[in-house]
Every structure is written in C-alpha cells, then in structure tokens.
Design a protein around this motif. Structure first.
Motif, PDB file in Angstrom:
ATOM      1  N   THR A   1       0.937  -1.149   0.153  1.00  0.00           N
ATOM      2  CA  THR A   1       0.089   0.091   0.007  1.00  0.00           C
ATOM      3  C   THR A   1       1.052   1.190   0.074  1.00  0.00           C
ATOM      4  O   THR A   1       1.885   1.390   0.932  1.00  0.00           O
ATOM      5  N   LYS A   2       0.563   2.064  -0.988  1.00  0.00           N
ATOM      6  CA  LYS A   2       1.723   3.305  -1.222  1.00  0.00           C
ATOM      7  C   LYS A   2       0.831   4.443  -1.047  1.00  0.00           C
ATOM      8  O   LYS A   2      -0.216   4.759  -1.248  1.00  0.00           O
ATOM      9  N   ILE A   3       1.172   5.354   0.265  1.00  0.00           N
ATOM     10  CA  ILE A   3       0.583   6.456   0.421  1.00  0.00           C
ATOM     11  C   ILE A   3       1.599   7.658   0.036  1.00  0.00           C
ATOM     12  O   ILE A   3       2.877   7.675   0.736  1.00  0.00           O
ATOM     13  N   THR A   4       1.035   8.507  -0.692  1.00  0.00           N
ATOM     14  CA  THR A   4       1.977   9.609  -1.258  1.00  0.00           C
ATOM     15  C   THR A   4       1.249  10.872  -1.092  1.00  0.00           C
ATOM     16  O   THR A   4       0.290  11.116  -0.904  1.00  0.00           O
ATOM     17  N   GLY A   5       2.298  11.933  -1.161  1.00  0.00           N
ATOM     18  CA  GLY A   5       1.419  13.354  -1.029  1.00  0.00           C
ATOM     19  C   GLY A   5       2.667  14.387  -0.333  1.00  0.00           C
ATOM     20  O   GLY A   5       3.492  13.903   0.359  1.00  0.00           O
ATOM     21  N   ASP A   6       2.382  15.546  -0.436  1.00  0.00           N
ATOM     22  CA  ASP A   6       3.035  16.712  -0.034  1.00  0.00           C
ATOM     23  C   ASP A   6       3.056  16.514   1.658  1.00  0.00           C
ATOM     24  O   ASP A   6       2.242  15.741   2.219  1.00  0.00           O
ATOM     25  N   ASN A   7       3.902  17.395   2.177  1.00  0.00           N
ATOM     26  CA  ASN A   7       3.824  17.629   3.677  1.00  0.00           C
ATOM     27  C   ASN A   7       2.632  17.841   4.256  1.00  0.00           C
ATOM     28  O   ASN A   7       1.870  18.640   3.458  1.00  0.00           O
ATOM     29  N   ALA A   8       2.631  17.300   5.472  1.00  0.00           N
ATOM     30  CA  ALA A   8       1.172  18.017   6.198  1.00  0.00           C
ATOM     31  C   ALA A   8      -0.113  17.408   5.721  1.00  0.00           C
ATOM     32  O   ALA A   8      -1.170  18.162   5.918  1.00  0.00           O
ATOM     33  N   LEU A   9      -0.321  16.543   4.812  1.00  0.00           N
ATOM     34  CA  LEU A   9      -1.278  16.007   4.407  1.00  0.00           C
ATOM     35  C   LEU A   9      -1.806  14.679   5.126  1.00  0.00           C
ATOM     36  O   LEU A   9      -3.050  14.066   4.632  1.00  0.00           O
ATOM     37  N   GLY A  10      -1.124  14.373   6.199  1.00  0.00           N
ATOM     38  CA  GLY A  10      -1.843  13.230   7.028  1.00  0.00           C
ATOM     39  C   GLY A  10      -1.186  11.955   6.877  1.00  0.00           C
ATOM     40  O   GLY A  10      -2.055  10.820   6.887  1.00  0.00           O
ATOM     41  N   LYS A  11      -0.080  11.735   5.840  1.00  0.00           N
ATOM     42  CA  LYS A  11       0.263  10.458   5.660  1.00  0.00           C
ATOM     43  C   LYS A  11       0.690   9.657   6.701  1.00  0.00           C
ATOM     44  O   LYS A  11       0.187   8.397   6.941  1.00  0.00           O
ATOM     45  N   SER A  12       1.429  10.214   7.976  1.00  0.00           N
ATOM     46  CA  SER A  12       1.786   9.422   8.934  1.00  0.00           C
ATOM     47  C   SER A  12       0.592   9.066   9.987  1.00  0.00           C
ATOM     48  O   SER A  12       0.442   8.119  10.608  1.00  0.00           O
ATOM     49  N   THR A  13      -0.481   9.871   9.680  1.00  0.00           N
ATOM     50  CA  THR A  13      -1.545   9.845  10.531  1.00  0.00           C
ATOM     51  C   THR A  13      -2.422   8.858  10.020  1.00  0.00           C
ATOM     52  O   THR A  13      -2.809   8.123  11.239  1.00  0.00           O
ATOM     53  N   ILE A  14      -2.374   8.037   9.053  1.00  0.00           N
ATOM     54  CA  ILE A  14      -2.698   6.849   8.741  1.00  0.00           C
ATOM     55  C   ILE A  14      -2.227   5.685   9.629  1.00  0.00           C
ATOM     56  O   ILE A  14      -2.828   4.955  10.019  1.00  0.00           O
ATOM     57  N   GLY A  15      -0.780   5.863   9.768  1.00  0.00           N
ATOM     58  CA  GLY A  15      -0.190   4.722  10.585  1.00  0.00           C
ATOM     59  C   GLY A  15      -0.449   4.967  12.072  1.00  0.00           C
ATOM     60  O   GLY A  15      -0.858   4.126  12.932  1.00  0.00           O
ATOM     61  N   GLU A  16      -0.753   6.377  12.379  1.00  0.00           N
ATOM     62  CA  GLU A  16      -0.977   6.577  13.871  1.00  0.00           C
ATOM     63  C   GLU A  16      -2.413   6.132  13.990  1.00  0.00           C
ATOM     64  O   GLU A  16      -2.652   5.826  15.365  1.00  0.00           O
ATOM     65  N   ALA A  17      -3.050   6.199  13.221  1.00  0.00           N
ATOM     66  CA  ALA A  17      -4.799   5.726  13.463  1.00  0.00           C
ATOM     67  C   ALA A  17      -4.674   4.290  13.693  1.00  0.00           C
ATOM     68  O   ALA A  17      -5.489   3.903  14.554  1.00  0.00           O
ATOM     69  N   VAL A  18      -3.929   3.735  13.177  1.00  0.00           N
ATOM     70  CA  VAL A  18      -3.867   1.954  13.631  1.00  0.00           C
ATOM     71  C   VAL A  18      -3.510   1.851  15.259  1.00  0.00           C
ATOM     72  O   VAL A  18      -3.980   1.262  15.986  1.00  0.00           O
ATOM     73  N   SER A  19      -2.354   2.647  15.588  1.00  0.00           N
ATOM     74  CA  SER A  19      -1.704   2.553  16.625  1.00  0.00           C
ATOM     75  C   SER A  19      -2.695   2.868  17.795  1.00  0.00           C
ATOM     76  O   SER A  19      -2.885   2.436  19.124  1.00  0.00           O
ATOM     77  N   TRP A  20      -3.362   4.323  17.553  1.00  0.00           N
ATOM     78  CA  TRP A  20      -4.474   4.868  18.324  1.00  0.00           C
ATOM     79  C   TRP A  20      -5.670   3.904  18.619  1.00  0.00           C
ATOM     80  O   TRP A  20      -6.113   3.655  19.542  1.00  0.00           O
ATOM     81  N   LEU A  21      -6.054   3.313  17.382  1.00  0.00           N
ATOM     82  CA  LEU A  21      -7.287   2.276  17.636  1.00  0.00           C
ATOM     83  C   LEU A  21      -7.080   1.316  18.622  1.00  0.00           C
ATOM     84  O   LEU A  21      -7.890   0.903  19.396  1.00  0.00           O
ATOM     85  N   LEU A  22      -5.859   0.517  18.491  1.00  0.00           N
ATOM     86  CA  LEU A  22      -5.572  -0.459  19.320  1.00  0.00           C
ATOM     87  C   LEU A  22      -4.985  -0.121  20.470  1.00  0.00           C
ATOM     88  O   LEU A  22      -5.573  -0.862  21.794  1.00  0.00           O
ATOM     89  N   TYR A  23      -4.537   1.015  20.814  1.00  0.00           N
ATOM     90  CA  TYR A  23      -3.596   1.084  22.283  1.00  0.00           C
ATOM     91  C   TYR A  23      -3.897   2.371  22.597  1.00  0.00           C
ATOM     92  O   TYR A  23      -3.184   2.849  23.779  1.00  0.00           O
ATOM     93  N   GLY A  24      -4.412   3.383  21.820  1.00  0.00           N
ATOM     94  CA  GLY A  24      -4.708   4.804  22.205  1.00  0.00           C
ATOM     95  C   GLY A  24      -3.242   5.436  22.428  1.00  0.00           C
ATOM     96  O   GLY A  24      -3.249   6.545  23.058  1.00  0.00           O
ATOM     97  N   ILE A  25      -2.260   5.192  21.630  1.00  0.00           N
ATOM     98  CA  ILE A  25      -0.992   5.881  21.215  1.00  0.00           C
ATOM     99  C   ILE A  25      -0.459   6.132  19.998  1.00  0.00           C
ATOM    100  O   ILE A  25      -1.110   5.537  19.229  1.00  0.00           O
ATOM    101  N   ASP A  26       0.652   6.815  19.835  1.00  0.00           N
ATOM    102  CA  ASP A  26       1.031   7.148  18.643  1.00  0.00           C
ATOM    103  C   ASP A  26       1.844   6.069  18.047  1.00  0.00           C
ATOM    104  O   ASP A  26       2.246   5.070  18.907  1.00  0.00           O
ATOM    105  N   LEU A  27       2.517   6.188  17.114  1.00  0.00           N
ATOM    106  CA  LEU A  27       3.444   5.233  16.621  1.00  0.00           C
ATOM    107  C   LEU A  27       4.547   4.852  17.334  1.00  0.00           C
ATOM    108  O   LEU A  27       5.255   3.970  17.225  1.00  0.00           O
ATOM    109  N   LEU A  28       5.064   5.840  18.173  1.00  0.00           N
ATOM    110  CA  LEU A  28       6.284   5.624  19.143  1.00  0.00           C
ATOM    111  C   LEU A  28       5.936   5.353  20.604  1.00  0.00           C
ATOM    112  O   LEU A  28       6.771   5.298  21.300  1.00  0.00           O
ATOM    113  N   GLY A  29       4.541   5.129  20.658  1.00  0.00           N
ATOM    114  CA  GLY A  29       4.289   4.667  22.116  1.00  0.00           C
ATOM    115  C   GLY A  29       3.741   5.947  23.134  1.00  0.00           C
ATOM    116  O   GLY A  29       3.499   5.518  24.203  1.00  0.00           O
ATOM    117  N   SER A  30       3.610   7.031  22.605  1.00  0.00           N
ATOM    118  CA  SER A  30       3.393   8.149  23.430  1.00  0.00           C
ATOM    119  C   SER A  30       1.654   8.334  23.217  1.00  0.00           C
ATOM    120  O   SER A  30       1.155   8.042  22.416  1.00  0.00           O
TER     121      SER A  30
END
Length: 501
Positions: A27-56
C-alpha cells in the motif's frame, strides 16, 4: 499467525474528516507534507492502544475543524477469520466495538492480548518503535524468541575440568544455588584459612623456641653414666635394706617372746600357789579317795604342760637372739645421700630429654595444623574453582546466546553482555549497523536497521503483521519485509493518494 489489514476507516481523526484506506500486499501513501500520511499509521496504533507510532499518548481530535466524535475502524484477518475493531472518542470518553458490537475496554483489550503482545505488534508494525523501548525490554523481547543454549551445550564449550565439575553439581542444585552455596562457603573458608595459617605459624614459632639445644645422644649418654651409678648405689641400699629389715623383724619377735615370758612367769606363780579343792569344781560334790588323787594329778599335769610351753618360749627367744647375733645393722645414710646427689644430677637431664618428647608432640601438632591448613586451602580453592567455573559458564552461555542471535542478522550486530572488571557478566543491549551505534545512524540507516530487526522478530515469534514505513523517501532500496508493506513517501506538490497493489 499472519495479520492482514483489509480496510481502515478514519472519521474526524486529526486532519482526516473522512478517509477509507483499502490495503493490498503493498500500500503506497504519497503526497506533500502535512497531508496526514503518517496519521494513517497513527490511526492504527491509536485504535489498538490509544498511542502514537512511538508509544506516546495521542490526542486524535481535529485541530483545524470542529467535530463531535472521532472514530477509527480496522477490518483485518487474524489468520482464521475477519475481525472488525473500532474505537471512538466523544467528549473525552472512549467507546469500543468488536465486530460493531459495543464492548467494554477489558473485552477489547482481551481480544488484542489473544492475538499478539503489544510491544511485539508495535515493533513489527513500526520499525522505529522497538528502539523507543528501554534497553532491558528490547533485550527481553529479542531473547524471548531465541532459544537459550542448553546446559549440556554450554558445558561442552567450557574447558573440560569446568564442564565436568558443573555437570556433576547441577544434578543436585541449580547453578544459581550452587553459586550461592560456594560464595557463602568461600567467605567462611577465607576466614578459616587465615586462622589456620595463623595457627600453623604460631605453632612453628613455638616449635622453634622450644627446640632442645643439647643433642639427645649426649643427654642419653650422660644419663646412662649417672643411671649406672645410681643402680649400683641402689643395689647396696637394697641389700642393706634386706639385712636391716631382718634385724628389725627379729628384734620385734624377740621382744614379743620376752613379753610372753614375763606374762607366763606371773601365770606360773598363780598355778603353783593353786590349792587342791575338796569339792568338785563342776558339781560341787565332796571329793573322796581316788577323786582327790585325780585332782592332784590333774594339777601336776597342768603345771608340767605350762612349764613345757614356757621352756619353748625361752628356747624360741634364744634361737632368735642367736640369729640376731649373726647380723650386723648396715648404715646406708651415705648411700642415700649419694642417691639424692645422683637424682639431682639426673633431674635436669631428664628435663632436657622430656623436651624432646614434648618437641615430638609439637612437631605432630605442626603437621596436623599444616594438614588442616592444606585441607582448608584445598576446599577454598575448590569453591573458587566452582565460582570461576560458573562465571565462565555465564560468559560462555552469553557468547553462545549472542552467537545464536547474531546468526539471525545480516547487517546488524547486537551486544547482549559485557564483562566487568571483576569478571562478572553483566546484561546489556546495544545494536550496531555496519559498526555504527543505532543512535548514530542516519534516517535511512535506522529504517533499514528497524526493518531487518522486525523481520527477525517476526520469523522467531511466528507472527506476521503489516509494516508501516514512514518517510520512505529517505530510503531508496531495502529488502522486502515479511507481511503487508505500507509505505509513506513525501512527494512535493502532490495531493494525498493511497494506492493498494
């Protein structure tokens, strides 16, 4: 177990009002900065554990627009069935859904725990997450999925003497207990050995101080001369003693016979003066005729017997006096003085000879003390050997275990142990890539390091999950990871695009 993402839905999650992501093998996610690309990954970690990708802790609420509720849902396959998990946040209150059924937080977490370990999943999903953990947790995770060397394997790798000794000891106790036993034993034996050395030293000093100075042969020769003289004088005294004893005995017997004679003389006068009674002494009847003659005859007979006994006492006395006349009393006062003189001369010689006997006893005490000291030292060295063997065991175990881990890696190296100055093996955890510490790696190097490590964890744990590679524009080439690949790249002046292949 293989986890495969199918669909991720975001509603009012940070910058995304409404976004649905369909996942493919890649799955390729592309786009300019500040369009929420990293947010897609963070959505998974928040859904499962309520944290961001690095555990905060992560606040998912939008910052550029208003929304009453944030909702994230993920449909995935757990290897056997499809599972739909959702988490919403409304007015600060979280709600959970399992296959669209409202559920409690405990039930939600129970589903996750049954699928995978939290730190394992996040380390597999985000290659950078593992390196945010404490080094002790990193170490524990790596070793959890790598079989530790068996005792026999380590014993075989040790020097034979150490391996054989430990192999025999572990039949009764664990290595940990063996080490405790011998460390305690060593502490006691250290003190006992110092005491044993001190005792041996003291006895040797006393032995040297009390050592006889005159040769034993000289003392024995001198004693022999005086002993011979003493025996000769003693023979004279003993001989005189026999004669003098006979004289004393004869004088005693003669005196006793004289006393007996004097007593009998008094009795004789009484017997001679005795009158013949005219009546029977027994029945008191008057004596007549022959009876009177018989009484007179009895009186004469008694006088004759008495006289014979008296004569014998006199005769015996005279015989003893004749014996006594043939004996001469021997004066041994001079000999007794000589004995005393010789004994005085022998006393210091005997004292010196006695020192030799005492010296032999002290020599035996020194031997026993030396034997006890040696036995204590042997026991002490045995405990030291065992403690050192256990140290060597742990070092070899660490070496073998590190080798097992290292065999799993290509470009990475992991340090699991370090040796202290005292020889102890201390656990540690350091990762290097091509000889560089992880903290000194560039962004692209850290991503490659994370991908290699997460594949090792995936293979060893038998858990395959999707992997989210953020900032992929910084890495031009990397090995295809296990599981679904989700790649996020910055492309200047391009709108957000998600493409599943």
């Amino acid at each position: 177990m293989q986890i495969r993402f199918k669909t991720l839905t975001l509603q009012n999650f940070k910058s995304h009002r409404d976004l649905t992501v369909e996942f493919g093998d890649t799955t390729k996610i592309t786009g300019d900065n500040a369009l929420g690309k990293s947010t897609i990954g963070e959505a998974v970690s928040w859904l499962l554990y309520g944290i961001d990708l690095l555990g905060s802790k992560l606040d998912p609420t939008p910052v550029t627009y208003e929304a009453d509720e944030t909702l994230v849902s993920l449909l995935f396959h757990d290897g056997q069935k499809d599972v739909l998990l959702s988490r919403s946040l409304k007015k600060g209150k979280a709600s959970y859904y399992i296959n669209e059924v409202p559920s409690k937080a405990g039930e939600f977490n129970e589903i996750l725990d049954s699928l995978f370990d939290k730190n394992l999943f996040l380390s597999l999903f985000n290659p950078n997450y593992f390196f945010t953990l404490k080094w002790t947790d990193q170490r524990a995770m790596v070793l959890k999925y790598v079989t530790a060397p068996a005792n026999k394997e380590v014993f075989k790798a040790l020097p034979k003497a150490q391996g054989d000794k430990l192999a025999a000891l572990v039949k009764k106790h664990s290595l940990s207990d063996i080490e405790k036993l011998h460390r305690e034993k060593k502490t006691k034996l250290d003190k006992q050995y110092i005491a044993a050395q001190s005792k041996t030293k003291t006895l040797k000093e006393q032995l040297e101080e009390d050592a006889p100075r005159v040769p034993l042969e000289s003392l024995q020769a001198e004693k022999s001369v005086f002993t011979k003289q003493l025996n000769e004088v003693q023979e004279v005294i003993d001989s005189a003693s026999d004669t003098n004893s006979k004289i004393n005995t004869l004088n005693g017997r003669i005196k006793a016979l004289l006393d007996e004679r004097n007593r009998m003389q008094e009795q004789w006068q009484q017997l001679k003066a005795e009158t013949i009674e005219d009546t029977c002494r027994t029945c008191q009847q008057p004596l007549k005729g022959e009876a009177i003659k018989a009484a007179e005859a009895d009186h004469e007979h008694r006088k004759a017997n008495f006289k014979a006994a008296y004569d014998k006492v006199v005769s015996d006395r005279k015989a003893l006096e004749a014996q006594l006349a043939g004996l001469t009393f021997v004066d041994v006062s001079e000999q007794m003085a000589k004995v005393q003189e010789l004994q005085q001369k022998l006393a210091p010689i005997d004292s010196e000879i006695q020192k030799y006997k005492q010296f032999e006893g002290k020599q035996q005490q020194v031997k026993e003390a030396e034997a006890a000291e040696k036995e204590t030292l042997d026991n002490l060295n045995e405990s030291i050997f065992i403690i050192d063997a256990i140290k060597a065991y742990y070092a070899k175990e660490a070496e073998l275990q590190a080798a097992k881990v290292q065999d799993l890696l290509d470009n990475l190296s992991i340090k699991l142990f370090e040796e202290q100055k005292n020889g102890e093996i201390k656990p540690t955890f350091e990762i290097q890539m091509d000889g560089k510490d992880y903290r000194k790696l560039s962004l692209s190097e850290s991503i490659r390091a994370g991908l290699e490590l997460r594949d090792v964890l995936s293979e060893q744990s038998d858990v395959i999950t999707p992997v989210f590679v953020d900032n992929a524009e910084s890495i031009t080439k990397f090995k295809e990871p296990l599981g679904q690949l989700i790649v996020s790249r910055v492309v200047a002046n391009k709108k957000l695009e998600v493409v599943a292949e």
